[in-house]
Design an enzyme around this catalytic site. Structure first.
Site, PDB file in Angstrom:
ATOM      1  N   ASP A  78       0.771  -1.239  -0.220  1.00 29.00           N
ATOM      2  CA  ASP A  78       0.137   0.169   0.082  1.00 29.00           C
ATOM      3  C   ASP A  78       0.737   0.987   0.153  1.00 29.00           C
ATOM      4  OD1 ASP A  78      -2.017   2.151   0.498  1.00 29.00           O
ATOM      5  OD2 ASP A  78      -3.575   0.015   0.996  1.00 29.00           O
ATOM      6  N   HIS A 133       1.812   1.715  -3.889  1.00 27.07           N
ATOM      7  CA  HIS A 133       1.615   2.597  -3.932  1.00 27.07           C
ATOM      8  C   HIS A 133       2.171   4.522  -4.310  1.00 27.07           C
ATOM      9  CE1 HIS A 133      -2.633   0.292  -2.649  1.00 27.07           C
ATOM     10  NE2 HIS A 133      -1.832  -0.249  -3.772  1.00 27.07           N
TER      11      HIS A 133
END
Length: 358
Positions: A222, A245
């Site tokens: 993430d 991300h």
């Protein structure tokens, strides 16, 4: 005049040689002395909490020492509510290991939690969150019957925190959470989880001010760093990010009355194999509007994962304003990269590729 000079030299000499003895009197609490077994099997939670209690009972600077070895800990709550000490150093030469059954932590919210503490420093060590089985559960059945997962290391409502040289591996969820804190320095860290591990943000900061993140490598499934409501005066420098991300502000705008984010600086960051670089994101709730303004993108260069390398998709009711692009050069393979703007205004300086749409 000779006598006064001699007296002055003697006083200075006595002070100099007495200083090391004073330092050596600072208490050190070895978790093994409180019953912790570094065998990777025995539950050592009680021993760690006992060492914390002993350090908190004194007002003198104190050290909690974790020797080499593997120490299994369940959910451990280190409270500062009754702690007299504002200078506790936790020096870790070993590895702290989460229970093998993810359910032992999965619904607790956090694994190692510090609340209302002041002047706590953590040096070295490894946290092994053992998150793989929980990720598998989430990925195999959409997570309907799986616990949410626990943050490996959380600080709530605390101040003057230092984390230096810590390694965090395979957290169930967030690796490190800083919530409601003031003046925290996170340095020389290595945070790692596979690229397909869900919700394993490296560092999440919210409702906090004066947080510095420096000289660290973060690669997760993430965000490398995620920034929530109420974060201000955040400095991120010399960060290597990937996989993951990227660095994200948001998601913002979930609540009708929500603290904003301001004065965030990202300097000398390298993104490798990430879905995004730096981004700001909000919840798609028509009842709420998030105003984004005065953001500068300076000296950014590299390759984009998508042909749209620069994307400003802002609210029609609350358009983005004061956006500055300064020396931005992004490419997309052998095709021209493009920029997309909706409800965004600002300026472009120097060489900007793709051509600015502001």
């Amino acid at each position: 005049m000779a006598a006064p000079k001699l007296i002055q030299i003697l006083i200075l000499t006595l002070f100099y040689y007495s200083s090391p003895s004073l330092a050596s009197q600072q208490p050190t609490y070895n978790v093994v002395s409180f019953g912790a077994k570094p065998d990777g099997r025995s539950d050592t939670t009680k021993a760690f909490l006992s060492a914390w209690g002993a350090a908190c009972a004194t007002t003198a600077p104190a050290t909690i020492y974790v020797p080499p070895g593997r120490y299994v800990l369940g959910n451990a709550y280190f409270t500062g509510k009754s702690c007299k000490n504002t200078a506790i150093t936790i020096r870790i030469d070993g590895t702290l290991v989460a229970p093998s059954d993810y359910n032992a932590l999965g619904r607790s919210g956090s694994w190692l939690e510090f609340e209302r503490v002041a002047g706590v420093s953590i040096y070295g060590g490894t946290l092994d969150g053992r998150g793989a089985k929980l990720w598998s559960c989430k990925n195999s059945n959409s997570g309907r019957s799986c616990p949410k997962g626990a943050t490996s290391l959380a600080f709530y409502n605390s101040n003057n925190i230092i984390i230096n040289g810590l390694t965090s591996l395979n957290s169930q969820m967030f690796h490190i959470l800083v919530d409601g804190c003031q003046n925290a320095k996170l340095m020389n860290m290595r945070i790692s989880a596979p690229g397909n591990s869900p919700n394993t943000d490296g560092i999440h900061v919210q409702q906090s001010t004066g947080v510095t993140i420096m000289n660290s490598h973060i690669g997760t499934g993430d965000d490398c760093v995620s920034i929530g409501p109420g974060a201000s005066n955040l400095w991120i420098e010399n960060l290597s990010c990937g996989p993951g991300h990227g660095i994200s502000i948001g998601s913002l705008g979930w609540d009708m009355q929500e603290a904003g984010v301001q004065n965030v600086t990202v300097k000398t960051a390298t993104f490798t194999g990430t879905e995004n670089g730096v981004r700001m994101k909000t919840w798609a709730r028509p009842s709420n509007g998030v105003k984004i303004s005065y953001v500068t993108y300076q000296d950014i260069h590299g390759t984009s994962a998508t042909q749209v390398a620069v994307n400003f998709d802002c609210s029609k009711a609350y358009p983005c304003s004061g956006i500055t692009l300064d020396e931005v050069n992004l490419t997309y393979g052998d095709k021209p990269a493009t920029a997309s703007c909706a409800n965004a205004g600002g300026t472009a300086d120097g060489v900007v590729e793709p051509t600015s749409c502001l």
